[in-house]
Design a protein around this motif. Sequence first.
Motif, PDB file in Angstrom:
ATOM      1  N   THR A   1       7.103  -6.576  -5.354  1.00 38.24           N
ATOM      2  CA  THR A   1       7.318  -5.394  -4.508  1.00 38.24           C
ATOM      3  C   THR A   1       8.394  -4.470  -5.085  1.00 38.24           C
ATOM      4  O   THR A   1       8.866  -3.576  -4.404  1.00 38.24           O
ATOM      5  CB  THR A   1       7.740  -5.817  -3.084  1.00 38.24           C
ATOM      6  OG1 THR A   1       8.953  -6.580  -3.164  1.00 38.24           O
ATOM      7  CG2 THR A   1       6.649  -6.654  -2.434  1.00 38.24           C
ATOM      8  N   GLU A   2       8.767  -4.703  -6.346  1.00 42.09           N
ATOM      9  CA  GLU A   2       9.875  -3.949  -6.940  1.00 42.09           C
ATOM     10  C   GLU A   2       9.634  -2.446  -6.920  1.00 42.09           C
ATOM     11  O   GLU A   2      10.563  -1.664  -6.729  1.00 42.09           O
ATOM     12  CB  GLU A   2      10.088  -4.420  -8.386  1.00 42.09           C
ATOM     13  CG  GLU A   2      11.351  -3.889  -9.020  1.00 42.09           C
ATOM     14  CD  GLU A   2      11.592  -4.485 -10.400  1.00 42.09           C
ATOM     15  OE1 GLU A   2      12.621  -4.152 -10.999  1.00 42.09           O
ATOM     16  OE2 GLU A   2      10.734  -5.253 -10.877  1.00 42.09           O
ATOM     17  N   PHE A   3       8.394  -2.008  -7.120  1.00 44.78           N
ATOM     18  CA  PHE A   3       8.076  -0.583  -7.171  1.00 44.78           C
ATOM     19  C   PHE A   3       7.302  -0.127  -5.930  1.00 44.78           C
ATOM     20  O   PHE A   3       6.770   0.980  -5.912  1.00 44.78           O
ATOM     21  CB  PHE A   3       7.274  -0.276  -8.440  1.00 44.78           C
ATOM     22  CG  PHE A   3       8.062  -0.446  -9.711  1.00 44.78           C
ATOM     23  CD1 PHE A   3       8.761   0.615 -10.259  1.00 44.78           C
ATOM     24  CD2 PHE A   3       8.137  -1.681 -10.342  1.00 44.78           C
ATOM     25  CE1 PHE A   3       9.509   0.459 -11.419  1.00 44.78           C
ATOM     26  CE2 PHE A   3       8.872  -1.851 -11.506  1.00 44.78           C
ATOM     27  CZ  PHE A   3       9.563  -0.781 -12.035  1.00 44.78           C
TER      28      PHE A   3
ATOM     29  N   GLY B   1      12.620   6.937 -13.345  1.00 47.18           N
ATOM     30  CA  GLY B   1      12.340   5.529 -13.587  1.00 47.18           C
ATOM     31  C   GLY B   1      12.870   4.558 -12.567  1.00 47.18           C
ATOM     32  O   GLY B   1      12.518   3.370 -12.610  1.00 47.18           O
ATOM     33  N   CYS B   2      13.707   5.003 -11.631  1.00 41.43           N
ATOM     34  CA  CYS B   2      14.215   4.088 -10.618  1.00 41.43           C
ATOM     35  C   CYS B   2      13.058   3.525  -9.793  1.00 41.43           C
ATOM     36  O   CYS B   2      12.093   4.229  -9.490  1.00 41.43           O
ATOM     37  CB  CYS B   2      15.211   4.806  -9.713  1.00 41.43           C
ATOM     38  SG  CYS B   2      16.159   3.703  -8.652  1.00 41.43           S
ATOM     39  N   GLN B   3      13.146   2.256  -9.414  1.00 43.35           N
ATOM     40  CA  GLN B   3      12.054   1.618  -8.684  1.00 43.35           C
ATOM     41  C   GLN B   3      11.839   2.249  -7.311  1.00 43.35           C
ATOM     42  O   GLN B   3      12.789   2.563  -6.605  1.00 43.35           O
ATOM     43  CB  GLN B   3      12.341   0.115  -8.493  1.00 43.35           C
ATOM     44  CG  GLN B   3      12.537  -0.639  -9.791  1.00 43.35           C
ATOM     45  CD  GLN B   3      13.991  -0.786 -10.172  1.00 43.35           C
ATOM     46  OE1 GLN B   3      14.788   0.139  -9.966  1.00 43.35           O
ATOM     47  NE2 GLN B   3      14.354  -1.926 -10.722  1.00 43.35           N
TER      48      GLN B   3
ATOM     49  N   THR C   1       2.696   2.586  -1.501  1.00 41.34           N
ATOM     50  CA  THR C   1       2.134   2.747  -2.841  1.00 41.34           C
ATOM     51  C   THR C   1       3.206   2.311  -3.837  1.00 41.34           C
ATOM     52  O   THR C   1       4.348   2.040  -3.459  1.00 41.34           O
ATOM     53  CB  THR C   1       1.736   4.202  -3.128  1.00 41.34           C
ATOM     54  OG1 THR C   1       2.902   5.039  -3.013  1.00 41.34           O
ATOM     55  CG2 THR C   1       0.675   4.690  -2.145  1.00 41.34           C
ATOM     56  N   PHE C   2       2.838   2.235  -5.093  1.00 41.82           N
ATOM     57  CA  PHE C   2       3.793   1.891  -6.145  1.00 41.82           C
ATOM     58  C   PHE C   2       4.277   3.175  -6.807  1.00 41.82           C
ATOM     59  O   PHE C   2       3.485   4.091  -7.054  1.00 41.82           O
ATOM     60  CB  PHE C   2       3.137   0.967  -7.167  1.00 41.82           C
ATOM     61  CG  PHE C   2       2.776  -0.377  -6.609  1.00 41.82           C
ATOM     62  CD1 PHE C   2       3.673  -1.440  -6.663  1.00 41.82           C
ATOM     63  CD2 PHE C   2       1.543  -0.589  -6.012  1.00 41.82           C
ATOM     64  CE1 PHE C   2       3.349  -2.681  -6.125  1.00 41.82           C
ATOM     65  CE2 PHE C   2       1.202  -1.823  -5.475  1.00 41.82           C
ATOM     66  CZ  PHE C   2       2.105  -2.869  -5.528  1.00 41.82           C
ATOM     67  N   SER C   3       5.574   3.238  -7.097  1.00 44.05           N
ATOM     68  CA  SER C   3       6.094   4.487  -7.647  1.00 44.05           C
ATOM     69  C   SER C   3       7.374   4.272  -8.447  1.00 44.05           C
ATOM     70  O   SER C   3       8.059   3.258  -8.308  1.00 44.05           O
ATOM     71  CB  SER C   3       6.379   5.494  -6.521  1.00 44.05           C
ATOM     72  OG  SER C   3       7.440   5.034  -5.686  1.00 44.05           O
ATOM     73  N   ILE C   4       7.643   5.253  -9.293  1.00 43.34           N
ATOM     74  CA  ILE C   4       8.961   5.424  -9.895  1.00 43.34           C
ATOM     75  C   ILE C   4       9.530   6.714  -9.316  1.00 43.34           C
ATOM     76  O   ILE C   4       8.791   7.540  -8.779  1.00 43.34           O
ATOM     77  CB  ILE C   4       8.896   5.500 -11.431  1.00 43.34           C
ATOM     78  CG1 ILE C   4       7.923   6.603 -11.890  1.00 43.34           C
ATOM     79  CG2 ILE C   4       8.515   4.161 -12.025  1.00 43.34           C
ATOM     80  CD1 ILE C   4       7.862   6.792 -13.397  1.00 43.34           C
TER      81      ILE C   4
END
Length: 374
Positions: free
Chosen positions: A155-157, A184-186, A163-166
């Motif tokens: 679940t880091e991002f 780039g931060c999670q 949703t998944f993101s930077i």
Amino acid sequence: MTTIHRNRTITGMERLLSELTAESGIEFPGFLRMSTSDFEILLQKLAPLITKKDTKFRKAIPAKVRLAISIRYLATGDDFRSLHYLFKISHQLISKIVHEVCASILIVLKDKVMMPSNEEEWLQKETEFHDIFPHCIGSIDGKHVQILSPIHSGTEFYNYKHTFSIVLMALVDKKYRFLYADVGCQGRISDGGVFRNTALFERLERNALKIPAPSVLPGTDFIMPFVFVADNAFPLQTHIMKPYPGDHPEGSIKRKFNTQLSKARIVVENVFGIMSAVFRVLRKPIALQPDRASNVVMSCILLHNFLRNSSSSNNIYIPPGFADTITNGQVVPGTWRNEQQEETALRPFPAVARRSGLLSTQIRDQFAQYFFSQ
């Protein structure tokens, strides 16, 4: 090797670029989002880093074609398998080319995003905002850039939108140029945590940005600091102004302040909108691992400033009416908004309630009194 790859000819790919160049003048910018002269300038900068040697089995793909492939990817967001039909290059090799070119763009264009280094340069930024929001020296915002689920990331991002993101954190000036960008931060990290993890926040906290000392607002005796404007996702601080929360009656002092701040803050919204309208890779989940996705986003940022500062590409990149304008005190939406899809890979931070320090609250109140008296 498939037939389509065996039939690939270097002259054929170069001929495509030559034919686009020979057209009326709109074909090449339509394909690669910049003028031919700026493409050549960029090629000269990148060639030493992306040129490959021929082998006895096959001639290397020229730097010109490698750059065209990469810019086309950023401009369209087409996946590598789609691009391989256009360029007759395997999607595996296209993936490698895009990664190498984006990494090289970060090297050769790194000086295109720079914050002011002294008080005089910050004061120049203030003059650009002065008619809208005196003492404003930049607009801050952050966006979640959607990516596909990274391998073994858990679940880091994973963000609040499920949703998944930077995260892209940016400071921009009134002329739609990035002054600072962190990518780039999670996505799981809170908006406040993202901002506090940036070099911008760290330098702001220790007064290392060389921001001018507080001075009198025009026509008043208010001695006020120079500030960045932001939305409700950010903390209210001495050098960061954000709107009063909630709805306020028409003609009220808080409504007037929020309106003026919005006119200054909308600049950063335009920058994100313009960039994603031109570099459409930002409009859909990026199918790369976070480090490579970060390089793609940062390449778009550097190219944005490169084209924004170009005399030959600026009107191609931001044609008249493309950005929001203010006419008779009213914001007129730019045409980039007509191209926005309902679903976008650039998502704003959620607004959150925060406690603010007494000094920063007093500073906001004094700004509000100033705008109410105008």
